[in-house]
Design an enzyme around this catalytic site. Structure first.
Site, short mmCIF file in Angstrom:
data_model
loop_
_atom_site.label_atom_id
_atom_site.label_comp_id
_atom_site.label_asym_id
_atom_site.label_seq_id
_atom_site.Cartn_x
_atom_site.Cartn_y
_atom_site.Cartn_z
N ASP A 31 -1.17 -20.75 1.86
CA ASP A 31 -1.13 -19.45 1.20
C ASP A 31 0.29 -19.09 0.78
O ASP A 31 0.67 -17.93 0.82
CB ASP A 31 -1.72 -18.36 2.10
CG ASP A 31 -1.07 -18.34 3.49
OD1 ASP A 31 -0.02 -19.00 3.67
OD2 ASP A 31 -1.61 -17.67 4.37
N ASP A 54 -6.81 -24.89 3.11
CA ASP A 54 -6.83 -24.45 4.50
C ASP A 54 -7.25 -25.67 5.31
O ASP A 54 -8.38 -26.18 5.13
CB ASP A 54 -7.83 -23.31 4.66
CG ASP A 54 -7.91 -22.80 6.09
OD1 ASP A 54 -7.39 -23.47 7.02
OD2 ASP A 54 -8.52 -21.74 6.30
N ASN A 81 2.49 -32.44 8.76
CA ASN A 81 3.46 -31.48 9.28
C ASN A 81 2.87 -30.10 9.55
O ASN A 81 3.35 -29.39 10.43
CB ASN A 81 4.62 -31.35 8.30
CG ASN A 81 5.52 -30.18 8.63
OD1 ASN A 81 6.30 -30.22 9.58
ND2 ASN A 81 5.41 -29.11 7.84
N TYR A 154 -1.95 -24.84 21.64
CA TYR A 154 -0.98 -25.51 20.78
C TYR A 154 -0.44 -26.77 21.46
O TYR A 154 -0.37 -27.85 20.86
CB TYR A 154 0.16 -24.55 20.43
CG TYR A 154 1.23 -25.14 19.55
CD1 TYR A 154 1.04 -25.27 18.18
CD2 TYR A 154 2.45 -25.56 20.09
CE1 TYR A 154 2.03 -25.80 17.36
CE2 TYR A 154 3.43 -26.09 19.28
CZ TYR A 154 3.22 -26.21 17.92
OH TYR A 154 4.20 -26.75 17.13
N LYS A 158 -1.07 -30.59 20.09
CA LYS A 158 0.01 -31.51 19.75
C LYS A 158 -0.05 -32.77 20.61
O LYS A 158 0.25 -33.88 20.14
CB LYS A 158 1.36 -30.82 19.91
CG LYS A 158 1.61 -29.73 18.87
CD LYS A 158 1.56 -30.26 17.44
CE LYS A 158 2.03 -29.24 16.43
NZ LYS A 158 2.01 -29.75 15.04
#
Length: 248
Positions: A31, A54, A81, A154, A158
């Protein structure tokens, strides 16, 4: 080459580094159309593209990767990334919030990159003989090892991204595709993301014996090396880029 989340921060630095060495870059954003357009305008060379999706939307991901490959005439490098962290300390959120934030975090940081990779690999496998070696490089996080108590999904995502990269390094080596990951610690903001992330203060800098956080260009330099044809033997690696702030 395709860089996801390329409009800001590390992704922006990665796109600039590859363009500087003569590559054509597909700049993905979700966005941030204005930032993506300004990056494309600033890159040296011709033939760069801006693509949008998205990453939580599997159909949008497939269309985006196909658009990038069509614009560039194929794909030989993918840099996963794009990522997003949503605070959700286990003692401070409701059960519903906990579920929603885990689902959203995994969709953007793990399932999304997995889908981008699946789609990109199809284009890499279709490259004509004599093409440069193909590369997939994932941008993970130090948090996969050190822990992310305020945003555990998170850290888990990862860690999963690192593990996915190692699995695919084995699966794709027979096809001439190398897969590697980097695990940065804190990275300094620039004008594109200073209001997008929590400012990096003295407490962040103090975590490294260098008494600073990384510059986006330092992360980009490592990714550029991993994408080099001479770096094939680094396939399967997870390269720590945290200024000795976390050793394992």
């Amino acid at each position: 080459m395709l860089v996801t989340g390329a409009s800001r921060g590390v992704g922006r630095a990665v796109a600039a580094a590859f363009a500087a060495r003569g590559d054509r870059v597909a700049i993905h954003h979700r966005d941030s159309a204005g930032l993506a357009a300004s990056l494309r305008a600033s890159l040296p060379g011709q033939g760069h593209a801006v693509v949008r999706a998205d990453l939580a939307d599997a159909d949008a991901v497939a269309a985006m990767v196909d658009e990038a490959a069509a614009a560039l005439g194929g794909l030989d490098v993918l840099v996963n990334n794009a990522g997003q962290a949503y605070p959700h300390p286990i003692t401070e959120v409701s059960y519903r919030e906990w579920q929603e934030l885990w689902a959203r975090t995994l969709a953007v940081n793990l399932t999304g990159p997995a889908n981008v990779t699946w789609c990109a690999v199809r284009h890499m496998l279709a490259r004509p003989p004599g093409s440069p070696p193909a590369r997939v490089i994932n941008v993970g996080s130090r948090g996969a090892y050190r822990g992310e108590p305020g945003q555990p999904a998170y850290g888990a995502a990862k860690a999963g991204l690192h593990a996915m990269g190692q699995s695919l390094a084995v699966a794709l080596a027979p096809h001439g595709i190398s897969v590697a990951s980097v695990a940065p610690g804190y990275v300094q903001e620039d004008e594109t993301n200073a209001s997008y992330k929590v400012p990096r203060g003295p407490d962040h800098a103090a975590q490294s014996p260098f008494h600073r956080v990384a510059r986006p260009e330092e992360i980009a330099a490592a990714i550029l090396w991993l994408a080099d044809p001479a770096a094939e033997w680094a396939s399967g690696t997870v390269l720590d880029l945290n200024g000795a702030s976390h050793l394992r």
